[in-house]
Design an enzyme around this catalytic site. Structure first.
Site, mmCIF file in Angstrom:
data_model
loop_
_atom_site.group_PDB
_atom_site.id
_atom_site.type_symbol
_atom_site.label_atom_id
_atom_site.label_comp_id
_atom_site.label_asym_id
_atom_site.label_seq_id
_atom_site.Cartn_x
_atom_site.Cartn_y
_atom_site.Cartn_z
ATOM 1 C CG LEU A 240 1.419 -5.999 -2.207
ATOM 2 C CD1 LEU A 240 -0.504 -6.457 -2.657
ATOM 3 C CD2 LEU A 240 1.377 -5.096 -1.051
ATOM 4 C CG ASP A 241 6.196 -9.717 0.349
ATOM 5 O OD1 ASP A 241 6.783 -8.762 0.270
ATOM 6 O OD2 ASP A 241 6.501 -9.475 1.644
ATOM 7 C CG LEU A 242 4.849 -15.177 -4.616
ATOM 8 C CD1 LEU A 242 3.382 -15.043 -5.827
ATOM 9 C CD2 LEU A 242 5.008 -16.527 -4.392
ATOM 10 C CG ASP A 243 4.394 -16.356 -0.213
ATOM 11 O OD1 ASP A 243 4.138 -16.529 -1.394
ATOM 12 O OD2 ASP A 243 5.454 -16.510 0.528
ATOM 13 C CB THR A 244 1.831 -9.929 0.404
ATOM 14 O OG1 THR A 244 1.997 -10.550 1.128
ATOM 15 C CG2 THR A 244 0.310 -8.903 1.175
#
Length: 558
Positions: free
Chosen positions: A400-404
């Site tokens: 998952l993306d860092l921000d997700t």
């Protein structure tokens, strides 16, 4: 050409940054935002002598910038800049000039462009040549006819061979005189040789196809050579262009542009972004940079990821090697590092676990795996490795993306890891995300099909590229609408990097970035949210060991 310094009042209470904020920050200082608001107001009213109409046309927008500066007397002002050209010109009244020697560039550019145009014309002529088009059509038709004839012949020969086998079996079982048996077997052998001769005759008859293929290959080789020569001429022209750039640092040191990108050549457009133009103008005029902001104006680019009135950091590909040198000798903040923030030690929380699989709820701001080069070690993988020391294999199955935030699957052993990765490869894993979008979505449901690839000039951003991008498909369903925002469920069919973020933000997708998206929308949402409002809320797969359906849910924390 000297850049105009626009008047700018000192903010009440002297609210200026102590040092220059990083040009790579996603949230410009308020004083830079105030200067940008003045520029945007003038753009909205129209600039005398500059045609801004094309900026509003599809794909025609542009990045502009402002740099708040202070002169030797302590008076504040700000400079204006634009990336590339504006209204077809490198220089415009009131804006920072380019960093290159325009007279020298103008002296060599027309000849170089004429050479490239000649190559372009030759390539287009080769592509459009009626004889070449007819030759390609002949080859395609010949290959189709050959394939059809071969298929028919193979089917007939296979039937003949089967019949001969049955006849040999009958002869072996029959009580026939030796002479009769020998004659019958000879006839079967002759029939087999006849099939072989017929096959060879068909292959020989396909020599015309081979000759056509050779002619088409010669045309392709000629085109490849023209393309190679054009590419080499283009590289030489860009080297000549870059030779006319001289970059100055804040301490007064000067270097050629190409020296800052060694050993690679500078990318196209290096030095032409708004930020380096603004810093260059400030250095030349003895002004102290206070705060910088870059803002998009006009229609989004065809590749997506830019919205009118939104602020963006300096790009990493073109400006990454350039701006640090220009800032040498000037106190400034370091560029932001994402993924190094403090995360509670008990994260990520386990949502499901059995003997083979663990599913966790990854918090926003925690990497899935270590950062590139090992610079950022804290991540889900490292934390699970500490919790499950007996586990084998890579543990984390996907990312998952860092921000997700949301559900992330890990496997406790290598065999399970491989089995779940195979499910992902076959698209047999269903993932469902929940997000708040910064805008109103008209349709209640739909499908987005926009191919993606990495932005070579500004990693890790992804862009839409219908010619060279990888297939990326997302379905969506509106869950709620409130206050100019839309809550949606997003189900990706493919798993491209930043797929949901780009599909949400792109004008040919949903046309509304996810709230808090620092890459494709606004770093801080209109409601003051400090994070990306995207959460992996549901995952479903067939358990690789039990064969039973496994569905895990985790409600969004927003």
């Amino acid at each position: 050409m000297t850049a105009r310094v626009w008047r700018f009042p000192r903010p009440p209470g002297g609210a200026l940054p102590g040092v220059l904020p990083s040009p790579f920050t996603h949230d410009p200082h308020p004083v830079a935002r105030a200067a940008a608001a003045l520029l945007l107001a003038d753009l909205a009213a129209g600039l005398p002598g500059i045609d801004l109409g094309p900026l509003g046309e599809r794909g025609g927008g542009k990045m502009l910038g402002v740099l708040v500066v202070e002169d030797a007397a302590g008076e504040l002002g700000y400079l204006r800049g634009f990336s590339g050209m504006l209204d077809g010109q490198w220089t415009q009244p009131g804006f920072a000039p380019p960093l290159f020697d325009q007279a020298a560039r103008d002296a060599m550019w027309p000849a170089g462009q004429a050479v490239l145009r000649s190559h372009d014309l030759a390539l287009r002529a080769l592509e459009a040549d009626p004889a070449a088009l007819a030759l390609r059509a002949q080859l395609a038709a010949a290959r189709t006819a050959d394939a059809d004839a071969t298929a028919v012949q193979r089917a007939r020969h296979a039937a003949n061979k089967a019949a001969r086998g049955m006849e040999r079996a009958r002869l072996d079982a029959a009580d026939l005189p030796a002479a009769v048996l020998a004659a019958a077997r000879h006839a079967l052998a002759q029939a087999s040789r006849a099939d072989t001769a017929e096959r060879r005759q068909l292959e020989a008859g396909q020599a015309l196809t081979a000759a056509l293929a050779a002619e088409v290959a010669a045309l392709a080789a000629r085109r490849a050579e023209l393309a190679r020569r054009r590419a080499e001429e283009s590289r030489q022209l860009m080297r000549q262009v870059h030779d006319h750039y001289e970059i100055a640092s804040a301490r007064g040191e000067r270097r050629p542009l190409r020296a800052l990108y060694t050993p690679a050549e500078p990318p196209g457009g290096a030095g032409d972004c708004a930020a380096p133009k603004l810093l260059g103008a400030a250095h030349r005029q003895g002004l102290r940079p206070i705060a910088l902001a870059e803002v998009w104006w006009g229609a989004p680019p065809l590749t997506g990821g830019r919205h009118a009135g939104a602020f963006y950091p300096a790009c990493r590909g073109k400006c990454g090697p350039l701006l640090p040198f220009m800032l040498e000798g000037l106190p400034h903040e370091a560029g932001p590092v994402f993924g190094g923030g403090a995360i509670a030690p008990d994260e990520p929380r386990v949502v499901f676990e059995d003997a083979w699989i663990v599913v966790v709820d990854k918090p926003c701001g925690l990497l899935s795996v270590p950062g590139r080069g090992g610079a950022l070690h804290d991540c889900v993988q490292a934390r699970l490795r500490a919790r499950y020391p007996a586990a084998t294999g890579p543990l984390v199955v996907h990312r998952l993306d860092l921000d997700t935030s949301g559900l992330l699957i890990a496997a406790k052993d290598l065999a399970t890891h491989a089995a779940i990765q195979a499910l992902f490869a076959r698209r047999d894993v269903t993932k469902r995300y929940v997000a708040w979008l910064d805008g109103d979505i008209a349709a209640d449901a739909g499908r987005i099909d926009l191919p993606l690839r990495g932005d070579l000039d500004d990693r890790p951003r992804q862009i839409v590229d219908r010619d060279h991008g990888l297939a990326a498909i997302t379905t969506y369903e509106v869950l709620a609408r409130a206050g100019g925002r839309t809550r949606v469920a997003l189900t990706p069919t493919t798993g491209r990097t930043h797929q949901l973020r780009v599909h949400a933000a792109h004008p040919d997708g949903l046309g509304a970035p996810i709230v808090g998206d620092r890459l494709y929308g606004r770093a801080v949402g209109p409601g003051g949210d400090g994070r990306l409002l995207l959460h992996a809320a549901h995952v479903r797969l067939v358990h690789p060991h039990t064969g039973a359906p496994l569905a895990v849910d985790c409600p969004a924390p927003f």
